[in-house]
Design a protein around this motif. Structure first.
Motif, PDB file in Angstrom:
ATOM      1  N   GLU A  78      -5.008  66.653  53.227  1.00 54.76           N
ATOM      2  CA  GLU A  78      -4.331  65.847  54.242  1.00 54.76           C
ATOM      3  C   GLU A  78      -3.802  66.753  55.350  1.00 54.76           C
ATOM      4  O   GLU A  78      -2.945  67.593  55.119  1.00 54.76           O
ATOM      5  CB  GLU A  78      -3.161  65.077  53.631  1.00 54.76           C
ATOM      6  N   ARG A  90     -10.044  59.829  50.589  1.00 57.34           N
ATOM      7  CA  ARG A  90      -9.399  60.802  49.701  1.00 57.34           C
ATOM      8  C   ARG A  90      -8.322  60.116  48.843  1.00 57.34           C
ATOM      9  O   ARG A  90      -8.179  60.423  47.670  1.00 57.34           O
ATOM     10  CB  ARG A  90      -8.816  61.955  50.494  1.00 57.34           C
ATOM     11  N   ARG A  91      -7.584  59.181  49.430  1.00 57.52           N
ATOM     12  CA  ARG A  91      -6.579  58.443  48.646  1.00 57.52           C
ATOM     13  C   ARG A  91      -7.264  57.539  47.626  1.00 57.52           C
ATOM     14  O   ARG A  91      -6.830  57.441  46.481  1.00 57.52           O
ATOM     15  CB  ARG A  91      -5.686  57.608  49.560  1.00 57.52           C
ATOM     16  N   LEU A 102     -10.174  57.897  46.215  1.00 55.58           N
ATOM     17  CA  LEU A 102     -10.790  58.701  45.152  1.00 55.58           C
ATOM     18  C   LEU A 102      -9.795  59.632  44.463  1.00 55.58           C
ATOM     19  O   LEU A 102     -10.164  60.391  43.577  1.00 55.58           O
ATOM     20  CB  LEU A 102     -11.942  59.532  45.732  1.00 55.58           C
ATOM     21  N   ARG A 103      -8.533  59.602  44.898  1.00 54.42           N
ATOM     22  CA  ARG A 103      -7.467  60.448  44.342  1.00 54.42           C
ATOM     23  C   ARG A 103      -7.793  61.932  44.450  1.00 54.42           C
ATOM     24  O   ARG A 103      -7.658  62.690  43.499  1.00 54.42           O
ATOM     25  CB  ARG A 103      -7.182  60.094  42.895  1.00 54.42           C
ATOM     26  N   VAL A 104      -8.231  62.332  45.641  1.00 52.80           N
ATOM     27  CA  VAL A 104      -8.538  63.733  45.909  1.00 52.80           C
ATOM     28  C   VAL A 104      -7.378  64.309  46.720  1.00 52.80           C
ATOM     29  O   VAL A 104      -7.178  63.942  47.863  1.00 52.80           O
ATOM     30  CB  VAL A 104      -9.869  63.881  46.693  1.00 52.80           C
ATOM     31  N   GLN A 105      -6.601  65.207  46.086  1.00 53.55           N
ATOM     32  CA  GLN A 105      -5.460  65.793  46.791  1.00 53.55           C
ATOM     33  C   GLN A 105      -5.829  67.089  47.502  1.00 53.55           C
ATOM     34  O   GLN A 105      -5.283  67.407  48.532  1.00 53.55           O
ATOM     35  CB  GLN A 105      -4.301  66.078  45.823  1.00 53.55           C
ATOM     36  N   ARG A 124     -16.584  61.762  43.893  1.00 53.82           N
ATOM     37  CA  ARG A 124     -15.330  62.542  43.884  1.00 53.82           C
ATOM     38  C   ARG A 124     -15.601  64.029  44.087  1.00 53.82           C
ATOM     39  O   ARG A 124     -14.905  64.700  44.829  1.00 53.82           O
ATOM     40  CB  ARG A 124     -14.577  62.348  42.567  1.00 53.82           C
TER      41      ARG A 124
END
Length: 136
Positions: free
Chosen positions: A13, A25-26, A28-31, A97
């Motif tokens: 981000e 990204r949110r 797919l929960r990719v931080q 992902r």
């Protein structure tokens, strides 16, 4: 003393990240991104395509050939097709992902390709479930 490889991870981000990328990204929960993860993304892509191909071969080639030889093939084909559809779907999500974690330059093209694959898998899954429910 041996040195351990340190992976280059970057917070995904940033103010320059397009809103569509931030949304994916949110979703797919990719931080964080890991630019060295591209090989695992390609491997996941290959696995999901192979699973889809095996499902198609079993459903559309092996089962029609086996049905005249045995009556049980029809009973086994639909649950097997449903299981392979679910497995292909899970592997597809894992692949998407990994492409996003790797911040792969073709992540959007792969995401849209897998969206089409997911649509085909969904149609096949609905048809298989309706076939199973109706007993046809």
């Amino acid at each position: 003393m041996p040195q351990t490889a340190v992976r280059e991870t970057v917070r995904s981000e940033s103010p320059t990240t397009p809103p569509a990328d931030r949304l994916m990204r949110r979703l797919l929960r990719v931080q964080a991104t890991d630019r060295r993860a591209a090989s695992s993304a390609h491997r996941a892509f290959r696995v999901s395509i192979v699973v889809s191909a095996v499902r198609c071969l079993i459903t559309y080639l092996a089962v029609p050939i086996l049905i005249p030889f045995t009556a049980i093939a029809g009973l086994v084909a639909t649950p097997l097709s449903i299981a392979l559809c679910c497995f292909a779907f899970v592997n597809g999500v894992i692949g998407v992902r990994r492409f996003w974690i790797a911040d792969h330059r073709h992540r959007w093209m792969y995401t849209w390709f897998m969206a089409v694959v997911f649509a085909v898998l969904t149609v096949a899954l609905v048809m298989d479930i309706s076939r199973l429910v109706t007993g046809a």
